[in-house]
Scaffold this motif. Structure first.
Motif, PDB file in Angstrom:
ATOM      1  N   GLY A 344      -1.236   2.644   7.203  1.00 43.18           N
ATOM      2  CA  GLY A 344       0.085   2.322   7.731  1.00 43.18           C
ATOM      3  C   GLY A 344       1.097   2.087   6.616  1.00 43.18           C
ATOM      4  O   GLY A 344       2.253   2.530   6.695  1.00 43.18           O
ATOM      5  N   LEU A 345       0.657   1.415   5.555  1.00 45.49           N
ATOM      6  CA  LEU A 345       1.538   1.146   4.417  1.00 45.49           C
ATOM      7  C   LEU A 345       1.940   2.451   3.721  1.00 45.49           C
ATOM      8  O   LEU A 345       3.094   2.630   3.301  1.00 45.49           O
ATOM      9  CB  LEU A 345       0.823   0.220   3.430  1.00 45.49           C
ATOM     10  CG  LEU A 345       1.664  -0.412   2.308  1.00 45.49           C
ATOM     11  CD1 LEU A 345       2.753  -1.301   2.888  1.00 45.49           C
ATOM     12  CD2 LEU A 345       0.763  -1.203   1.363  1.00 45.49           C
ATOM     13  N   GLY A 346       0.989   3.381   3.619  1.00 47.58           N
ATOM     14  CA  GLY A 346       1.286   4.672   3.006  1.00 47.58           C
ATOM     15  C   GLY A 346       2.367   5.422   3.766  1.00 47.58           C
ATOM     16  O   GLY A 346       3.309   5.966   3.163  1.00 47.58           O
ATOM     17  N   GLN A 350       6.371   6.559   3.010  1.00 47.07           N
ATOM     18  CA  GLN A 350       6.871   7.909   3.280  1.00 47.07           C
ATOM     19  C   GLN A 350       8.176   7.862   4.081  1.00 47.07           C
ATOM     20  O   GLN A 350       9.106   8.629   3.814  1.00 47.07           O
ATOM     21  CB  GLN A 350       5.820   8.700   4.056  1.00 47.07           C
ATOM     22  CG  GLN A 350       6.173  10.165   4.272  1.00 47.07           C
ATOM     23  CD  GLN A 350       5.118  10.878   5.103  1.00 47.07           C
ATOM     24  OE1 GLN A 350       4.908  10.545   6.282  1.00 47.07           O
ATOM     25  NE2 GLN A 350       4.446  11.854   4.500  1.00 47.07           N
ATOM     26  N   ASP A 351       8.255   6.946   5.048  1.00 42.17           N
ATOM     27  CA  ASP A 351       9.478   6.805   5.844  1.00 42.17           C
ATOM     28  C   ASP A 351      10.671   6.411   4.985  1.00 42.17           C
ATOM     29  O   ASP A 351      11.812   6.785   5.275  1.00 42.17           O
ATOM     30  CB  ASP A 351       9.269   5.764   6.951  1.00 42.17           C
ATOM     31  CG  ASP A 351       8.364   6.281   8.062  1.00 42.17           C
ATOM     32  OD1 ASP A 351       8.076   7.499   8.069  1.00 42.17           O
ATOM     33  OD2 ASP A 351       7.944   5.476   8.919  1.00 42.17           O
ATOM     34  N   TYR A 352      10.396   5.634   3.947  1.00 44.68           N
ATOM     35  CA  TYR A 352      11.470   5.207   3.047  1.00 44.68           C
ATOM     36  C   TYR A 352      11.626   6.154   1.844  1.00 44.68           C
ATOM     37  O   TYR A 352      12.282   5.821   0.863  1.00 44.68           O
ATOM     38  CB  TYR A 352      11.212   3.784   2.559  1.00 44.68           C
ATOM     39  CG  TYR A 352      11.528   2.743   3.617  1.00 44.68           C
ATOM     40  CD1 TYR A 352      12.836   2.306   3.802  1.00 44.68           C
ATOM     41  CD2 TYR A 352      10.527   2.225   4.426  1.00 44.68           C
ATOM     42  CE1 TYR A 352      13.133   1.356   4.779  1.00 44.68           C
ATOM     43  CE2 TYR A 352      10.815   1.282   5.408  1.00 44.68           C
ATOM     44  CZ  TYR A 352      12.118   0.852   5.575  1.00 44.68           C
ATOM     45  OH  TYR A 352      12.415  -0.087   6.558  1.00 44.68           O
ATOM     46  N   GLN A 353      10.992   7.342   1.986  1.00 43.97           N
ATOM     47  CA  GLN A 353      11.137   8.404   0.991  1.00 43.97           C
ATOM     48  C   GLN A 353      10.755   7.958  -0.421  1.00 43.97           C
ATOM     49  O   GLN A 353      11.431   8.264  -1.404  1.00 43.97           O
ATOM     50  CB  GLN A 353      12.565   8.960   1.014  1.00 43.97           C
ATOM     51  CG  GLN A 353      12.932   9.580   2.348  1.00 43.97           C
ATOM     52  CD  GLN A 353      14.333  10.162   2.359  1.00 43.97           C
ATOM     53  OE1 GLN A 353      15.165   9.846   1.502  1.00 43.97           O
ATOM     54  NE2 GLN A 353      14.608  11.011   3.334  1.00 43.97           N
ATOM     55  N   GLN A 354       9.673   7.214  -0.474  1.00 42.31           N
ATOM     56  CA  GLN A 354       9.122   6.814  -1.769  1.00 42.31           C
ATOM     57  C   GLN A 354       8.227   7.941  -2.301  1.00 42.31           C
ATOM     58  O   GLN A 354       8.139   9.010  -1.710  1.00 42.31           O
ATOM     59  CB  GLN A 354       8.337   5.503  -1.619  1.00 42.31           C
ATOM     60  CG  GLN A 354       9.177   4.325  -1.142  1.00 42.31           C
ATOM     61  CD  GLN A 354      10.284   3.958  -2.099  1.00 42.31           C
ATOM     62  OE1 GLN A 354      10.070   3.873  -3.305  1.00 42.31           O
ATOM     63  NE2 GLN A 354      11.486   3.766  -1.575  1.00 42.31           N
ATOM     64  N   LEU A 358       2.171   8.400  -3.910  1.00 42.02           N
ATOM     65  CA  LEU A 358       1.766   7.066  -3.463  1.00 42.02           C
ATOM     66  C   LEU A 358       1.323   7.096  -2.007  1.00 42.02           C
ATOM     67  O   LEU A 358       0.307   6.501  -1.632  1.00 42.02           O
ATOM     68  CB  LEU A 358       2.924   6.082  -3.647  1.00 42.02           C
ATOM     69  CG  LEU A 358       2.653   4.626  -3.228  1.00 42.02           C
ATOM     70  CD1 LEU A 358       1.480   4.046  -4.021  1.00 42.02           C
ATOM     71  CD2 LEU A 358       3.911   3.771  -3.413  1.00 42.02           C
ATOM     72  N   THR A 359       2.087   7.791  -1.179  1.00 44.98           N
ATOM     73  CA  THR A 359       1.711   7.924   0.242  1.00 44.98           C
ATOM     74  C   THR A 359       0.355   8.596   0.387  1.00 44.98           C
ATOM     75  O   THR A 359      -0.524   8.112   1.111  1.00 44.98           O
ATOM     76  CB  THR A 359       2.774   8.745   1.001  1.00 44.98           C
ATOM     77  OG1 THR A 359       3.994   8.011   1.046  1.00 44.98           O
ATOM     78  CG2 THR A 359       2.315   9.028   2.435  1.00 44.98           C
ATOM     79  N   PHE A 364      -5.178   8.410   1.867  1.00 44.30           N
ATOM     80  CA  PHE A 364      -6.524   8.894   1.527  1.00 44.30           C
ATOM     81  C   PHE A 364      -7.483   7.721   1.313  1.00 44.30           C
ATOM     82  O   PHE A 364      -8.581   7.684   1.874  1.00 44.30           O
ATOM     83  CB  PHE A 364      -6.440   9.751   0.265  1.00 44.30           C
ATOM     84  CG  PHE A 364      -7.770  10.252  -0.223  1.00 44.30           C
ATOM     85  CD1 PHE A 364      -8.497  11.171   0.514  1.00 44.30           C
ATOM     86  CD2 PHE A 364      -8.296   9.813  -1.429  1.00 44.30           C
ATOM     87  CE1 PHE A 364      -9.722  11.641   0.065  1.00 44.30           C
ATOM     88  CE2 PHE A 364      -9.517  10.271  -1.886  1.00 44.30           C
ATOM     89  CZ  PHE A 364     -10.229  11.187  -1.144  1.00 44.30           C
ATOM     90  N   THR A 365      -7.055   6.728   0.532  1.00 49.75           N
ATOM     91  CA  THR A 365      -7.901   5.555   0.264  1.00 49.75           C
ATOM     92  C   THR A 365      -8.169   4.776   1.539  1.00 49.75           C
ATOM     93  O   THR A 365      -9.308   4.346   1.805  1.00 49.75           O
ATOM     94  CB  THR A 365      -7.223   4.636  -0.773  1.00 49.75           C
ATOM     95  OG1 THR A 365      -6.952   5.374  -1.956  1.00 49.75           O
ATOM     96  CG2 THR A 365      -8.115   3.441  -1.094  1.00 49.75           C
TER      97      THR A 365
END
Length: 466
Positions: A344-346, A350-354, A358-359, A364-365
């Protein structure tokens, strides 16, 4: 009723001294466990099939996302149908015949998919396989729990669930090399092996006692324990407990909701609902789509997900009778919660275009952590507990309700996952994390430790809780 309580108390306090603490592990016992495991392989292939076959089936048959979601989730709908009849079938015709019937459903189902020309063939085959899976999820753990001695019962039942993870992993790995029709051919192989094995295994001695075949109880136990082992004490305990329960008036389904059985029912149904709403079937059925959305290499990520499950599933076989059911379930549920949170954090990043890397790394982890923990205990332990907690007189009805709860909640998650994932990829995994965390508190509050106790001891202690 007082007499029943008195008899149950005797079983609870004194049965451990009546039956020897160690019993021989014979070839027939191993073969019987292997036969049940073949059914689990068929089930694992069916569950693992939808993710690697998704792209091929949608391209070849021109299916929409909604059509494929329906195809994937119809397995769970069939599972609910199979669950609904599982207890009655297994109690009426016995464990062995039920295993024959479920494999017939699997074989016809796979053939329908192999020769499918349109969505109707696919759905019909998947529905039949679901019915077989619903029957299997009840009868396999029940059968293994009823034939194995208490000192290896947890590990033996966990071994059956371990093969589900093995089959799931094999199907994911094979999906990299075979088309969807060839995958279906591979999926049918363990069904035929299972059918052959059933000819050489004995019927459950506890079912034989329930249907009044007292003489065959000892014959079944001798076959399982070996001709040189004295089975008289174990046979007497099984017969006495069964006769005591059958002195009650005829059992009706609504009697299952009597306060007397409330503890068993809460534990069985509660665990199944929480595990399924923790996201297991949504993640396993659509892992490819999740990895693709996160920007991961789908083939590599799916292969790693399949590979990591095997050692952790194997560890559950060893840990089940050593650490106990409660600690194993609480630790693995905590790990699954962490895995869901990372995914969910990943997607939140992604929603905040980071950073895309990292996503991909977090998703994956997180999926690997979730899969490892699910395989190590969160997936199989509820089935072990379900096979242990219901007295013989309500085992059919109780097991049916628990299995039905599992499949119906699985259908909800599987059918809705793609739509909810498209709406909020972040929210769905945070919800999964909340349900996984709830398992820890539920186990701490309601679930008893069943390690090292006979089925009669466990069931007597739980039915006395009023």
């Amino acid at each position: 009723m007082d007499k029943l309580k008195s008899e149950s108390s005797k079983l609870l306090c004194g049965s451990s001294s009546k039956v020897e603490t160690t019993t021989p592990i014979t070839f027939v016992l191993l073969l019987s466990t292997f036969a049940a495991a073949c059914g689990s392989i068929a089930y694992g292939f069916a569950v693992g099939y939808s993710s690697p076959a998704e792209a091929g089936i949608m391209d070849d048959l021109g299916l929409s996302l909604a059509n494929y979601s329906a195809f994937s989730s119809i397995l769970t709908l069939g599972g609910a149908i199979g669950a609904l009849i599982s207890g009655r079938v297994a109690e009426s015709v016995g464990r062995r015949v039920t295993m024959w019937l479920l494999e017939l459903c699997f074989i016809i189902g796979w053939l329908s998919i192999i020769f499918a020309k349109n969505i109707w063939w696919l759905n019909a085959g998947r529905l039949l396989m679901g019915i077989g899976a619903g029957l299997h999820c009840y009868v396999a753990p029940i059968y293994v729990a009823e034939i194995t001695p208490k000192n290896i019962r947890g590990g033996s039942t966990a071994a059956v669930t371990f093969t589900v993870s093995c089959a799931f992993s094999v199907m994911f790995f094979a999906g990299n090399f075979f088309t969807w029709r060839k995958l279906a051919v591979i999926g049918s192989i363990p069904c035929f092996i299972h059918v052959v094995c059933i000819f050489f295994i004995p019927e459950s001695p506890r079912w034989l006692a329930k249907v009044g075949k007292g003489k065959e109880v000892e014959a079944s136990l001798l076959c399982l324990r070996g001709d040189n082992y004295d089975v008289s004490q174990e046979a007497d305990e099984i017969k006495d407990y069964t006769e005591t329960n059958q002195k009650l008036t005829e059992f009706r389904f609504l009697d299952l909701f009597n306060l007397k059985y409330a503890h068993s029912l809460i534990v069985g149904v509660g665990l199944m609902l929480l595990v399924q709403f923790g996201g297991t079937d949504g993640i396993s059925s659509f892992a490819g789509s999740i990895f693709k959305a996160a920007g991961c290499s789908t083939g590599f990520a799916s292969t790693m997900m399949a590979m990591i499950q095997l050692p952790f599933a194997a560890s559950s076989v060893l840990l089940m009778d050593n650490t106990g059911r409660r600690p194993l379930l609480m630790v693995t549920a905590t790990g699954a919660c962490l895995g869901s949170f990372l995914v969910g954090l990943g997607f939140l990043f992604q929603d905040y275009q980071q950073s895309k890397e990292l996503t991909a790394t977090l998703v994956f982890t997180g999926i690997l952590v979730y899969s490892a923990c699910f395989s190590a205990g969160m997936g199989g332990t509820p089935w072990v507990i379900m096979s242990e907690i219901f007295p013989i007189n309500i085992k059919g009805q109780g097991g049916t309700l628990v299995t039905l709860a599992n499949w119906f909640s699985s259908w909800i998650v599987t059918y809705s996952f793609n739509f909810i994932f498209q709406w909020s990829s972040v929210g769905v995994f945070f919800v999964f994390a909340i349900f996984c965390a709830s398992i820890v508190f539920f186990v701490a509050k309601f679930v008893p430790e069943t390690k090292g106790r006979t089925l009669e001891e466990i069931q007597a202690s739980m039915t006395l809780l009023q």
